[in-house]
Motif scaffolding. Structure first.
Motif, PDB file in Angstrom:
ATOM      1  N   PRO A 110     -53.429   3.775 -67.732  1.00 50.07           N
ATOM      2  CA  PRO A 110     -52.759   4.885 -68.422  1.00 50.07           C
ATOM      3  C   PRO A 110     -51.728   5.534 -67.498  1.00 50.07           C
ATOM      4  O   PRO A 110     -52.042   5.869 -66.352  1.00 50.07           O
ATOM      5  N   HIS A 111     -50.515   5.667 -67.971  1.00 54.08           N
ATOM      6  CA  HIS A 111     -49.464   6.286 -67.163  1.00 54.08           C
ATOM      7  C   HIS A 111     -48.415   6.880 -68.086  1.00 54.08           C
ATOM      8  O   HIS A 111     -48.234   6.418 -69.210  1.00 54.08           O
ATOM      9  N   THR A 171     -49.448   4.518 -57.598  1.00 50.94           N
ATOM     10  CA  THR A 171     -48.404   5.339 -56.968  1.00 50.94           C
ATOM     11  C   THR A 171     -49.022   6.062 -55.783  1.00 50.94           C
ATOM     12  O   THR A 171     -50.161   6.517 -55.851  1.00 50.94           O
ATOM     13  N   GLY A 172     -48.257   6.153 -54.695  1.00 50.45           N
ATOM     14  CA  GLY A 172     -48.724   6.876 -53.522  1.00 50.45           C
ATOM     15  C   GLY A 172     -47.587   7.584 -52.823  1.00 50.45           C
ATOM     16  O   GLY A 172     -46.439   7.125 -52.854  1.00 50.45           O
ATOM     17  N   ALA A 173     -47.897   8.715 -52.192  1.00 52.83           N
ATOM     18  CA  ALA A 173     -46.879   9.449 -51.447  1.00 52.83           C
ATOM     19  C   ALA A 173     -47.542  10.397 -50.464  1.00 52.83           C
ATOM     20  O   ALA A 173     -48.668  10.854 -50.682  1.00 52.83           O
ATOM     21  N   GLY A 174     -46.829  10.696 -49.393  1.00 56.82           N
ATOM     22  CA  GLY A 174     -47.338  11.645 -48.416  1.00 56.82           C
ATOM     23  C   GLY A 174     -46.363  11.812 -47.272  1.00 56.82           C
ATOM     24  O   GLY A 174     -45.321  11.137 -47.209  1.00 56.82           O
ATOM     25  N   TYR A 175     -46.699  12.717 -46.365  1.00 57.89           N
ATOM     26  CA  TYR A 175     -45.830  12.933 -45.197  1.00 57.89           C
ATOM     27  C   TYR A 175     -46.634  13.522 -44.057  1.00 57.89           C
ATOM     28  O   TYR A 175     -47.779  13.981 -44.236  1.00 57.89           O
ATOM     29  N   VAL A 176     -46.016  13.486 -42.883  1.00 65.18           N
ATOM     30  CA  VAL A 176     -46.683  14.003 -41.690  1.00 65.18           C
ATOM     31  C   VAL A 176     -45.651  14.674 -40.791  1.00 65.18           C
ATOM     32  O   VAL A 176     -44.515  14.208 -40.665  1.00 65.18           O
ATOM     33  N   ALA A 177     -46.043  15.789 -40.201  1.00 64.25           N
ATOM     34  CA  ALA A 177     -45.210  16.502 -39.225  1.00 64.25           C
ATOM     35  C   ALA A 177     -45.887  16.409 -37.867  1.00 64.25           C
ATOM     36  O   ALA A 177     -47.079  16.715 -37.738  1.00 64.25           O
ATOM     37  N   TYR A 178     -45.138  15.982 -36.849  1.00 56.07           N
ATOM     38  CA  TYR A 178     -45.640  15.909 -35.481  1.00 56.07           C
ATOM     39  C   TYR A 178     -44.967  16.996 -34.652  1.00 56.07           C
ATOM     40  O   TYR A 178     -43.772  17.282 -34.825  1.00 56.07           O
ATOM     41  N   ALA A 179     -45.743  17.567 -33.754  1.00 59.01           N
ATOM     42  CA  ALA A 179     -45.191  18.546 -32.806  1.00 59.01           C
ATOM     43  C   ALA A 179     -45.603  18.117 -31.406  1.00 59.01           C
ATOM     44  O   ALA A 179     -46.801  18.083 -31.088  1.00 59.01           O
ATOM     45  N   GLN A 199     -53.049   7.029 -56.311  1.00 59.96           N
ATOM     46  CA  GLN A 199     -53.862   6.911 -57.503  1.00 59.96           C
ATOM     47  C   GLN A 199     -53.275   5.867 -58.442  1.00 59.96           C
ATOM     48  O   GLN A 199     -52.107   5.482 -58.315  1.00 59.96           O
ATOM     49  N   ASN A 200     -54.096   5.418 -59.380  1.00 57.36           N
ATOM     50  CA  ASN A 200     -53.613   4.520 -60.433  1.00 57.36           C
ATOM     51  C   ASN A 200     -52.946   5.371 -61.509  1.00 57.36           C
ATOM     52  O   ASN A 200     -53.550   5.735 -62.512  1.00 57.36           O
ATOM     53  N   LYS A 201     -51.708   5.697 -61.254  1.00 59.31           N
ATOM     54  CA  LYS A 201     -50.889   6.493 -62.164  1.00 59.31           C
ATOM     55  C   LYS A 201     -49.454   6.009 -62.066  1.00 59.31           C
ATOM     56  O   LYS A 201     -49.106   5.183 -61.218  1.00 59.31           O
ATOM     57  N   GLY A 202     -48.610   6.577 -62.902  1.00 61.32           N
ATOM     58  CA  GLY A 202     -47.185   6.327 -62.806  1.00 61.32           C
ATOM     59  C   GLY A 202     -46.509   7.360 -61.917  1.00 61.32           C
ATOM     60  O   GLY A 202     -47.155   8.043 -61.109  1.00 61.32           O
ATOM     61  N   TYR A 203     -45.195   7.503 -62.109  1.00 61.52           N
ATOM     62  CA  TYR A 203     -44.408   8.414 -61.267  1.00 61.52           C
ATOM     63  C   TYR A 203     -44.858   9.857 -61.426  1.00 61.52           C
ATOM     64  O   TYR A 203     -44.567  10.702 -60.560  1.00 61.52           O
ATOM     65  N   GLU A 204     -45.580  10.161 -62.490  1.00 62.58           N
ATOM     66  CA  GLU A 204     -46.029  11.543 -62.697  1.00 62.58           C
ATOM     67  C   GLU A 204     -46.868  12.065 -61.537  1.00 62.58           C
ATOM     68  O   GLU A 204     -46.915  13.281 -61.304  1.00 62.58           O
ATOM     69  N   LEU A 205     -47.514  11.168 -60.784  1.00 63.71           N
ATOM     70  CA  LEU A 205     -48.287  11.637 -59.627  1.00 63.71           C
ATOM     71  C   LEU A 205     -47.375  12.333 -58.618  1.00 63.71           C
ATOM     72  O   LEU A 205     -47.765  13.344 -58.016  1.00 63.71           O
ATOM     73  N   ILE A 206     -46.162  11.812 -58.415  1.00 60.10           N
ATOM     74  CA  ILE A 206     -45.225  12.416 -57.457  1.00 60.10           C
ATOM     75  C   ILE A 206     -44.948  13.860 -57.839  1.00 60.10           C
ATOM     76  O   ILE A 206     -44.906  14.757 -56.986  1.00 60.10           O
ATOM     77  N   GLU A 207     -44.807  14.099 -59.125  1.00 60.22           N
ATOM     78  CA  GLU A 207     -44.520  15.452 -59.583  1.00 60.22           C
ATOM     79  C   GLU A 207     -45.734  16.366 -59.451  1.00 60.22           C
ATOM     80  O   GLU A 207     -45.601  17.566 -59.223  1.00 60.22           O
TER      81      GLU A 207
END
Length: 488
Positions: A110-111, A171-179, A199-207
């Motif tokens: 489902p997406h 769909t997957g997304a993320g980020y990291v900040a290093y100091a 997750q097993n989703k479409g682009y809606e996960l990004i939003e």
């Protein structure tokens, strides 16, 4: 696809196979990343191929090819049979499969938004905005962001009559900040570490992830960790937020319940298991509040372990793994189910690609939330003195999945029911069953998240696959804390 499958199955059975199946996989993936304002990587790839799995004289044979022409299809099926005949000469016992009713079915994740309808340029523009927001925080020395999409279309046919067409989106997304300051590097990740949330989703996960909205806070926390106190060493109560608890489940529950490890059929990467067959139904794995399931069904949620059917045509199921603290189930296949007295597979056999043999893999291994309403803030308020641990930084566990040590990116000291000082370099360690038996509270459904682990390695040749782990924040009593890192 039916013609291809018919040629495979006919060739295999004519040459002596008592069972045969064929998987055809059309796999498309997009992986994008930025690093300090520049494109780190950008790829959009597609892979098409098929594999044949056969039983001859009680032994397995497997072969695969990217060439779907008639001569290749027939030759690949013949090669699988030849391999099975050779394997039969050194078999220790005949492979026997528990029955499974053949099905004809269609299933799609489902997406709402097909991620491949969004342009690469739009993807990169969002990553660059996140990158800029992270680097706008003074003291952030490196920013990395990533975005990944996959569409896996698969056709499965068996000599028993199954005909299954599945299309899975993730769909997957993320980020990291290093100091970096002095001789120390601190980092903060969002929504979780090692690639973020999948997750097993479409682009809606990004939003849904609110990536830009959280970027500045993450950058500020990475910088603030340099002036935070070192996590104290000793025995403390701990509260694990849900993504860290998800990894705890993955390493100390998910891998040891894989029945092929228990039976000695698999030991690569994650070793074997302390969960020998005599422990089923008798081991007190955790406290009465610990309830864990292996659930591949859609109603469990959009996990990376969610599907319609596994890669031998068994429908998605829910298997109780730990029930009120008692060890009650393994991850099984049609071949391994009889070892624990089951008349049906648990539906967990999966392959990472068309050119890999399906093996037992985690589905969604999730701890069920508490039944009584309890938020994280209420859990903190009910805790006199503890360490709150957030976002995994490192992990280590022995080859039987019994002794472990985890480090997290950030910690908070809880005093008199309130968050007090920030702590850097936190870690905790323990023994699997002692740790789970020390759990005395878990938050309710509103705090429960189904996290995705996209990079679980198993097998040789290696197979990297996605698994899901649902968890709410939970409290554990008298845990060894602060042993992994020394203060600077």
């Amino acid at each position: 696809m039916k013609d291809l499958a018919s040629r495979v199955l006919d060739t295999a059975t004519q040459r002596g196979a008592t069972y045969a199946d064929v998987r055809v996989v059309d796999d498309r993936s997009r992986a994008l990343a930025t690093k300090n304002g520049k494109i780190g990587n950008a790829s959009d790839s597609r892979s098409l191929g098929f594999s044949v799995r056969v039983l001859v004289n009680g032994a397995w044979g497997f072969a695969a090819s990217a060439d779907v022409g008639r001569s290749s299809v027939e030759a690949t099926a013949a090669r699988a049979v030849a391999i099975a005949k050779a394997s039969a000469k050194v078999k220790q016992h005949d492979v026997k499969l528990v029955p499974e009713k053949p099905v004809t079915a269609e299933w799609t994740t489902p997406h709402k938004i097909d991620p491949f309808t969004i342009s690469v340029e739009q993807n990169l523009a969002l990553l660059e905005k996140i990158d800029a927001e992270l680097r706008s925080v003074q003291g952030v020395t490196l920013a990395e962001a990533n975005m990944n999409f996959r569409r896996e279309e698969q056709w499965f046919f068996s000599s028993e009559g199954s005909n299954i067409h599945q299309t899975k989106y993730s769909t997957g997304a993320g980020y990291v900040a290093y100091a970096f300051a002095g001789s120390e590097i601190q980092k903060r990740s969002y929504p979780s570490s090692f690639g973020g949330q999948w997750q097993n989703k479409g682009y809606e996960l990004i939003e849904e992830l609110k990536l830009i909205e959280n970027a500045r806070r993450i950058g500020e926390e990475a910088v603030a960790l340099h002036s935070a106190d070192q996590c104290p060493a000793g025995v403390f109560d701990v509260i694990l937020e849900s993504s860290q608890l998800g990894l705890q489940i993955h390493e100390s529950i998910g891998h040891p319940i894989e029945l092929d490890r228990v039976l000695g059929m698999e030991a690569n990467f994650a070793g074997t298991s302390f969960l020998t067959l005599d422990k089923l139904g008798s081991l007190k794995y955790g406290s009465d509040r610990v309830n864990v399931v292996a659930d591949a069904r859609q109603e469990h949620g959009p996990g990376l372990g969610t599907f319609g059917f596994d890669d031998e045509g068994v429908p998605a199921q829910c298997t109780p793994i730990i029930t009120n603290g008692l060890f009650t189930g393994y991850l099984s296949s049609r071949e391994t189910a009889p070892a624990i007295g089951l008349q049906r597979s648990g539906g967990t056999l999966r392959a990472a690609s068309w050119n890999r043999l399906p093996i037992i893999r985690m589905t969604n291994i999730s701890i069920l939330p508490g039944e009584k309403p309890l938020t994280l803030e209420q859990l903190i308020a009910s805790t006199d003195h503890a360490i709150l641990l957030q976002t995994n930084r490192s992990w280590s566990i022995d080859d039987k999945r019994y002794n472990f040590q985890f480090g997290t990116e950030i910690g908070w000291e809880i005093k008199n029911g309130k968050r007090a000082r920030m702590l850097k370099n936190p870690s905790y360690s323990g023994i699997t069953t002692e740790f789970w038996n020390s759990m005395d509270a878990i938050c309710s459904r509103d705090e429960w998240t189904l996290w995705g682990t996209p990079n679980c390695g198993k097998g040789q040749p290696q197979q990297v696959m996605g698994t899901g782990h649902g968890a709410s924040p939970a409290r554990f009593r008298k845990v060894k804390v602060g042993s992994a890192y020394k203060g600077t």
